[in-house]
Design a protein around this motif. Structure first.
Motif, PDB file in Angstrom:
ATOM      1  N   LEU A  76      -5.440  -0.833  -2.497  1.00 16.36           N
ATOM      2  CA  LEU A  76      -4.201  -0.690  -1.734  1.00 16.36           C
ATOM      3  C   LEU A  76      -3.096  -1.598  -2.268  1.00 16.36           C
ATOM      4  O   LEU A  76      -1.913  -1.310  -2.099  1.00 16.36           O
ATOM      5  CB  LEU A  76      -4.454  -0.998  -0.253  1.00 16.36           C
ATOM      6  CG  LEU A  76      -5.348  -0.017   0.509  1.00 16.36           C
ATOM      7  CD1 LEU A  76      -5.660  -0.551   1.892  1.00 16.36           C
ATOM      8  CD2 LEU A  76      -4.692   1.359   0.605  1.00 16.36           C
ATOM      9  N   PRO A 102       0.811  -1.225   0.000  1.00 13.64           N
ATOM     10  CA  PRO A 102       0.000   0.000   0.000  1.00 13.64           C
ATOM     11  C   PRO A 102       0.845   1.275   0.000  1.00 13.64           C
ATOM     12  O   PRO A 102       0.526   2.245  -0.695  1.00 13.64           O
ATOM     13  CB  PRO A 102      -0.823  -0.122   1.290  1.00 13.64           C
ATOM     14  CG  PRO A 102      -0.908  -1.593   1.539  1.00 13.64           C
ATOM     15  CD  PRO A 102       0.429  -2.119   1.110  1.00 13.64           C
ATOM     16  N   GLU A 155     -11.312   2.907  -3.775  1.00 19.45           N
ATOM     17  CA  GLU A 155     -10.987   1.667  -4.491  1.00 19.45           C
ATOM     18  C   GLU A 155     -11.023   0.414  -3.627  1.00 19.45           C
ATOM     19  O   GLU A 155     -10.909  -0.697  -4.140  1.00 19.45           O
ATOM     20  CB  GLU A 155      -9.606   1.784  -5.140  1.00 19.45           C
ATOM     21  CG  GLU A 155      -9.473   2.945  -6.117  1.00 19.45           C
ATOM     22  CD  GLU A 155      -8.085   3.021  -6.718  1.00 19.45           C
ATOM     23  OE1 GLU A 155      -7.686   2.058  -7.403  1.00 19.45           O
ATOM     24  OE2 GLU A 155      -7.399   4.041  -6.508  1.00 19.45           O
ATOM     25  N   GLY A 156     -11.178   0.596  -2.311  1.00 21.06           N
ATOM     26  CA  GLY A 156     -11.262  -0.552  -1.431  1.00 21.06           C
ATOM     27  C   GLY A 156      -9.920  -1.217  -1.161  1.00 21.06           C
ATOM     28  O   GLY A 156      -8.856  -0.689  -1.505  1.00 21.06           O
ATOM     29  N   LEU A 157      -9.976  -2.415  -0.566  1.00 19.00           N
ATOM     30  CA  LEU A 157      -8.759  -3.141  -0.198  1.00 19.00           C
ATOM     31  C   LEU A 157      -7.915  -3.477  -1.415  1.00 19.00           C
ATOM     32  O   LEU A 157      -6.679  -3.383  -1.367  1.00 19.00           O
ATOM     33  CB  LEU A 157      -9.139  -4.429   0.538  1.00 19.00           C
ATOM     34  CG  LEU A 157      -7.961  -5.321   0.984  1.00 19.00           C
ATOM     35  CD1 LEU A 157      -7.091  -4.581   1.991  1.00 19.00           C
ATOM     36  CD2 LEU A 157      -8.482  -6.626   1.579  1.00 19.00           C
ATOM     37  N   ARG A 158      -8.563  -3.857  -2.521  1.00 23.38           N
ATOM     38  CA  ARG A 158      -7.806  -4.205  -3.723  1.00 23.38           C
ATOM     39  C   ARG A 158      -7.008  -3.010  -4.245  1.00 23.38           C
ATOM     40  O   ARG A 158      -5.948  -3.181  -4.836  1.00 23.38           O
ATOM     41  CB  ARG A 158      -8.750  -4.713  -4.817  1.00 23.38           C
ATOM     42  CG  ARG A 158      -9.391  -6.051  -4.494  1.00 23.38           C
ATOM     43  CD  ARG A 158     -10.254  -6.537  -5.647  1.00 23.38           C
ATOM     44  NE  ARG A 158      -9.446  -6.813  -6.823  1.00 23.38           N
ATOM     45  CZ  ARG A 158      -9.955  -7.233  -7.969  1.00 23.38           C
ATOM     46  NH1 ARG A 158     -11.265  -7.413  -8.092  1.00 23.38           N
ATOM     47  NH2 ARG A 158      -9.164  -7.467  -9.011  1.00 23.38           N
ATOM     48  N   LEU A 210      -3.778   7.061   1.958  1.00 21.70           N
ATOM     49  CA  LEU A 210      -4.218   5.682   2.176  1.00 21.70           C
ATOM     50  C   LEU A 210      -5.724   5.615   2.406  1.00 21.70           C
ATOM     51  O   LEU A 210      -6.407   4.703   1.896  1.00 21.70           O
ATOM     52  CB  LEU A 210      -3.477   5.079   3.371  1.00 21.70           C
ATOM     53  CG  LEU A 210      -1.983   4.811   3.174  1.00 21.70           C
ATOM     54  CD1 LEU A 210      -1.337   4.368   4.478  1.00 21.70           C
ATOM     55  CD2 LEU A 210      -1.747   3.775   2.083  1.00 21.70           C
ATOM     56  N   LYS A 211      -6.276   6.584   3.155  1.00 23.24           N
ATOM     57  CA  LYS A 211      -7.723   6.630   3.389  1.00 23.24           C
ATOM     58  C   LYS A 211      -8.476   6.870   2.090  1.00 23.24           C
ATOM     59  O   LYS A 211      -9.537   6.279   1.847  1.00 23.24           O
ATOM     60  CB  LYS A 211      -8.062   7.726   4.401  1.00 23.24           C
ATOM     61  CG  LYS A 211      -7.693   7.393   5.839  1.00 23.24           C
ATOM     62  CD  LYS A 211      -8.122   8.515   6.779  1.00 23.24           C
ATOM     63  CE  LYS A 211      -7.829   8.160   8.227  1.00 23.24           C
ATOM     64  NZ  LYS A 211      -8.225   9.263   9.155  1.00 23.24           N
ATOM     65  N   TYR A 212      -7.934   7.751   1.236  1.00 22.90           N
ATOM     66  CA  TYR A 212      -8.580   8.065  -0.036  1.00 22.90           C
ATOM     67  C   TYR A 212      -8.616   6.840  -0.943  1.00 22.90           C
ATOM     68  O   TYR A 212      -9.634   6.548  -1.585  1.00 22.90           O
ATOM     69  CB  TYR A 212      -7.842   9.215  -0.728  1.00 22.90           C
ATOM     70  CG  TYR A 212      -8.498   9.676  -2.013  1.00 22.90           C
ATOM     71  CD1 TYR A 212      -9.554  10.575  -1.994  1.00 22.90           C
ATOM     72  CD2 TYR A 212      -8.048   9.195  -3.249  1.00 22.90           C
ATOM     73  CE1 TYR A 212     -10.162  10.995  -3.173  1.00 22.90           C
ATOM     74  CE2 TYR A 212      -8.637   9.602  -4.430  1.00 22.90           C
ATOM     75  CZ  TYR A 212      -9.693  10.501  -4.383  1.00 22.90           C
ATOM     76  OH  TYR A 212     -10.293  10.897  -5.550  1.00 22.90           O
ATOM     77  N   ILE A 213      -7.502   6.108  -1.010  1.00 20.97           N
ATOM     78  CA  ILE A 213      -7.460   4.894  -1.826  1.00 20.97           C
ATOM     79  C   ILE A 213      -8.458   3.865  -1.298  1.00 20.97           C
ATOM     80  O   ILE A 213      -9.186   3.225  -2.062  1.00 20.97           O
ATOM     81  CB  ILE A 213      -6.036   4.299  -1.855  1.00 20.97           C
ATOM     82  CG1 ILE A 213      -5.062   5.255  -2.545  1.00 20.97           C
ATOM     83  CG2 ILE A 213      -6.029   2.945  -2.562  1.00 20.97           C
ATOM     84  CD1 ILE A 213      -3.615   4.816  -2.466  1.00 20.97           C
ATOM     85  N   TRP A 214      -8.509   3.717   0.028  1.00 24.42           N
ATOM     86  CA  TRP A 214      -9.438   2.762   0.650  1.00 24.42           C
ATOM     87  C   TRP A 214     -10.884   3.138   0.355  1.00 24.42           C
ATOM     88  O   TRP A 214     -11.708   2.280   0.034  1.00 24.42           O
ATOM     89  CB  TRP A 214      -9.200   2.722   2.153  1.00 24.42           C
ATOM     90  CG  TRP A 214     -10.189   1.878   2.915  1.00 24.42           C
ATOM     91  CD1 TRP A 214     -11.379   2.291   3.466  1.00 24.42           C
ATOM     92  CD2 TRP A 214     -10.092   0.480   3.187  1.00 24.42           C
ATOM     93  NE1 TRP A 214     -12.018   1.244   4.075  1.00 24.42           N
ATOM     94  CE2 TRP A 214     -11.249   0.113   3.920  1.00 24.42           C
ATOM     95  CE3 TRP A 214      -9.135  -0.498   2.888  1.00 24.42           C
ATOM     96  CZ2 TRP A 214     -11.472  -1.190   4.360  1.00 24.42           C
ATOM     97  CZ3 TRP A 214      -9.361  -1.794   3.327  1.00 24.42           C
ATOM     98  CH2 TRP A 214     -10.521  -2.122   4.049  1.00 24.42           C
ATOM     99  N   ARG A 215     -11.181   4.433   0.438  1.00 24.33           N
ATOM    100  CA  ARG A 215     -12.559   4.903   0.228  1.00 24.33           C
ATOM    101  C   ARG A 215     -12.998   4.770  -1.226  1.00 24.33           C
ATOM    102  O   ARG A 215     -14.150   4.431  -1.505  1.00 24.33           O
ATOM    103  CB  ARG A 215     -12.683   6.360   0.682  1.00 24.33           C
ATOM    104  CG  ARG A 215     -14.115   6.890   0.662  1.00 24.33           C
ATOM    105  CD  ARG A 215     -14.221   8.261   1.294  1.00 24.33           C
ATOM    106  NE  ARG A 215     -13.502   9.279   0.537  1.00 24.33           N
ATOM    107  CZ  ARG A 215     -12.358   9.842   0.932  1.00 24.33           C
ATOM    108  NH1 ARG A 215     -11.804   9.457   2.079  1.00 24.33           N
ATOM    109  NH2 ARG A 215     -11.773  10.763   0.197  1.00 24.33           N
TER     110      ARG A 215
END
Length: 347
Positions: free
Chosen positions: A92, A55, A87-90, A80-85
């Motif tokens: 990262l 990540p 695009e989700g876990l994938r 990291l929060k933006y990517i999670w929000r």
């Protein structure tokens, strides 16, 4: 009587030849097995260490190449929060499969090349100095590490180039590349063979201090700690896993700080020619910056965005490098111990 002596002598000669042949085969087979084990240990070390920090690796690249007029990632936690929000876990771990496909052979070649280069340099050093007990100095280790880095980087660079493009793709960008092999064939078909080596020069220049310092600092720190034997850090003439992790972290921090600007330029040069690059790189209504070479990329980056642009993504990269390099060194040595390979990088 004479015939018996001749017969006995002949049998002895045949036996000697057979024994010599068997002795010649044994070291060769043993050497090949040792090489395979060493390459396997290096590959495992690279895959484990890079997956652990995937990540942060993706966020670093996004920070390096994002358009300064359309900023979406403002730091490590926010990014990291933006990517999670979005695009989700994938999201990262996007590009990690391609990254591992590159880093596994890269790491295998790098560690093995270092062992061979350091052995050759030590042989030359002992021969030149006339001291058969001489050991590698930090400068010689730096040279061996530089040789290993150049060999490994050059051997796997096309995979690194397409990995950077795949990593930059986001949920809002056109998914031109479906995977590493599709990316390799697409870039080759649309942009030519030379496009697969865009950014190679700053990569090679950067790998000299980066990999060189990694090995030199790690090896020298270990040697110094074993000789000085500080309380609690040395166990039976060897360092504990925690101490080796600390040595690897220090080595990674020094190496990446020196070479980081070249890594930024490399990533930006890799994006040149990608017509369907994400808006994060190109920006809405703006043309992407074209670079004629490494010096031109440095000049335009500093002129348009300031000197600080050369260190974009340094924080997540630092957070990533510290455990990554440490895990790689320790994993390599642990796997070689498990496989029973006698020679270790410290030897």
């Amino acid at each position: 009587m004479a015939s018996e002596d001749v017969k006995s002598t002949g049998e002895s000669a045949v036996t000697t030849i057979v024994n010599l042949a068997e002795e010649a085969k044994a070291p060769t087979g043993h050497a090949i097995l040792s090489i395979c084990k060493s390459l396997f240990a290096g590959g495992v070390a690279g895959g484990v260490s890079r997956t652990a920090v995937a990540p942060l690796e993706r966020l670093k690249i996004l920070l390096q190449v994002q358009n300064p007029h359309k900023v979406q990632y403002n730091g490590t936690i926010q990014g990291l929060k933006y990517i999670w929000r979005t695009e989700g876990l994938r999201g990262l771990f996007k590009g990690n499969g391609t990254n591992c496909a590159r880093i596994v052979p890269n790491s295998a070649v790098k560690f093995f090349s270092y062992e061979q280069a350091s052995s050759g340099i030590l042989w030359l050093y002992r021969r030149q100095s006339g001291n058969e007990d001489a050991q590698l100095t930090p400068v010689l280790r730096l040279g061996a590490g530089a040789c290993a880095g150049i060999i490994a980087m050059s051997a796997t660079y096309p995979m690194d180039m397409v990995r950077g493009r795949i990593t930059v793709q986001t949920a809002n960008s056109p998914y031109q590349y479906k995977g590493m092999f599709h990316a390799l064939s697409t870039v080759y078909r649309q942009e030519g063979f030379r496009a697969l080596y865009k950014g190679w020069l700053p990569s090679v220049i950067g790998v000299v201090p980066y990999v060189g310092l990694n090995f030199a600092v790690y090896e020298s720190l270990k040697e110094w700690l074993i000789k000085s034997k500080p309380s609690g850090l040395v166990q039976d003439s060897d360092l504990s896993v925690v101490t080796r992790l600390a040595c690897g972290a220090a080595a990674g921090t020094v190496g990446q700080t020196v070479a980081y600007p070249l890594d930024v330029i490399r990533r930006r040069m890799q994006m040149v020619g990608w017509k369907d690059a994400s808006q994060i790189v190109r920006g809405e209504g703006r043309n992407s910056v074209e670079y004629s070479g490494m010096i031109d990329a440095f000049r335009k980056t500093v002129r348009h965005e300031g000197l600080g642009a050369l260190y974009k993504g340094l924080v997540p990269n630092s957070v990533k490098v510290v455990p990554s390099i440490a895990i790689a060194f320790v994993t390599y040595e642990v796997v070689k111990d498990v496989l029973g390979v006698e020679m270790r990088i410290s030897d």
